[in-house]
Scaffold this motif. Sequence first.
Motif, PDB file in Angstrom:
ATOM      1  N   LEU A  84       3.521  -4.651   9.716  1.00  0.00           N
ATOM      2  CA  LEU A  84       3.720  -3.598   9.090  1.00  0.00           C
ATOM      3  C   LEU A  84       4.746  -3.653   8.039  1.00  0.00           C
ATOM      4  O   LEU A  84       4.820  -3.079   7.098  1.00  0.00           O
ATOM      5  CB  LEU A  84       4.081  -2.465  10.273  1.00  0.00           C
ATOM      6  CG  LEU A  84       3.214  -2.109  11.351  1.00  0.00           C
ATOM      7  CD1 LEU A  84       3.493  -1.413  12.297  1.00  0.00           C
ATOM      8  CD2 LEU A  84       2.086  -1.296  10.461  1.00  0.00           C
ATOM      9  N   LYS A  85       5.820  -4.501   8.392  1.00  0.00           N
ATOM     10  CA  LYS A  85       6.910  -4.716   7.536  1.00  0.00           C
ATOM     11  C   LYS A  85       6.431  -5.229   6.253  1.00  0.00           C
ATOM     12  O   LYS A  85       6.879  -5.146   5.185  1.00  0.00           O
ATOM     13  CB  LYS A  85       8.081  -5.479   8.125  1.00  0.00           C
ATOM     14  CG  LYS A  85       8.983  -4.996   9.200  1.00  0.00           C
ATOM     15  CD  LYS A  85       9.804  -3.963   8.379  1.00  0.00           C
ATOM     16  CE  LYS A  85      10.925  -3.333   9.466  1.00  0.00           C
ATOM     17  NZ  LYS A  85      11.798  -2.589   9.048  1.00  0.00           N
ATOM     18  N   GLU A 109       4.597  -2.575   4.352  1.00  0.00           N
ATOM     19  CA  GLU A 109       5.683  -1.874   3.659  1.00  0.00           C
ATOM     20  C   GLU A 109       6.102  -2.551   2.492  1.00  0.00           C
ATOM     21  O   GLU A 109       6.427  -1.684   1.251  1.00  0.00           O
ATOM     22  CB  GLU A 109       6.676  -1.595   4.830  1.00  0.00           C
ATOM     23  CG  GLU A 109       8.030  -0.575   4.324  1.00  0.00           C
ATOM     24  CD  GLU A 109       8.911  -0.335   5.264  1.00  0.00           C
ATOM     25  OE1 GLU A 109      10.020  -0.302   4.842  1.00  0.00           O
ATOM     26  OE2 GLU A 109       8.664  -0.276   6.352  1.00  0.00           O
ATOM     27  N   LYS A 110       6.622  -3.562   2.563  1.00  0.00           N
ATOM     28  CA  LYS A 110       7.052  -4.282   1.380  1.00  0.00           C
ATOM     29  C   LYS A 110       6.270  -4.450   0.160  1.00  0.00           C
ATOM     30  O   LYS A 110       6.479  -4.347  -0.930  1.00  0.00           O
ATOM     31  CB  LYS A 110       7.409  -5.894   1.926  1.00  0.00           C
ATOM     32  CG  LYS A 110       8.133  -6.542   0.773  1.00  0.00           C
ATOM     33  CD  LYS A 110       9.407  -6.423   0.426  1.00  0.00           C
ATOM     34  CE  LYS A 110       9.941  -7.188  -0.561  1.00  0.00           C
ATOM     35  NZ  LYS A 110      11.266  -6.801  -1.232  1.00  0.00           N
ATOM     36  N   VAL A 119       3.919  -2.309  -0.299  1.00  0.00           N
ATOM     37  CA  VAL A 119       3.807  -0.834  -0.787  1.00  0.00           C
ATOM     38  C   VAL A 119       2.206  -0.388  -0.527  1.00  0.00           C
ATOM     39  O   VAL A 119       1.518  -0.019  -1.463  1.00  0.00           O
ATOM     40  CB  VAL A 119       4.098  -0.317  -2.022  1.00  0.00           C
ATOM     41  CG1 VAL A 119       4.142   1.089  -2.281  1.00  0.00           C
ATOM     42  CG2 VAL A 119       5.566  -0.815  -2.106  1.00  0.00           C
ATOM     43  N   ILE A 176      -0.813   0.406   2.684  1.00  0.00           N
ATOM     44  CA  ILE A 176      -1.180   1.045   3.899  1.00  0.00           C
ATOM     45  C   ILE A 176      -1.898   0.002   4.815  1.00  0.00           C
ATOM     46  O   ILE A 176      -2.478  -1.097   4.321  1.00  0.00           O
ATOM     47  CB  ILE A 176      -1.996   2.428   4.131  1.00  0.00           C
ATOM     48  CG1 ILE A 176      -3.480   2.150   3.245  1.00  0.00           C
ATOM     49  CG2 ILE A 176      -1.230   3.444   3.387  1.00  0.00           C
ATOM     50  CD1 ILE A 176      -4.243   3.371   3.429  1.00  0.00           C
TER      51      ILE A 176
END
Length: 120
Positions: free
Chosen positions: A52-53, A56-57, A59, A61
């Motif tokens: 998930l990180k 996120e990094k 950008v 989903i």
Amino acid sequence: MQSNNISMDFKAILFDFDGVLGKTMEDNYQAWEYALNTNGIHESKPSPEPYLKAAEKLVIIPRECLVVENAPLGIESAKNAGMTCIAVASTLEKQYLEGADKIVDCIIEINAILEKGGIG
């Protein structure tokens, strides 16, 4: 449980071989490179946090990520993150990788899957 229908609408292919995540295999995927280190990661696999990180990094989903794994805890982590996972039977027998969406014998097979546009 292996799926016969894996969508190929991915924006990133994440690897965790030797602790490095992120390198695309195809020219038609945006060239993401992201080395995941322990900074900001509080839980290890099978927690979804490492993947998930990474999403996120980048950008993006989670469902836009294809994870390539070779271990049960990594497969569980990817699935817990809501990502599609292809397992490579490089270090373990296929029976230990059954939680993945697809199991292949070698990483070259993944490129063939992407080139033909998916599984199914």
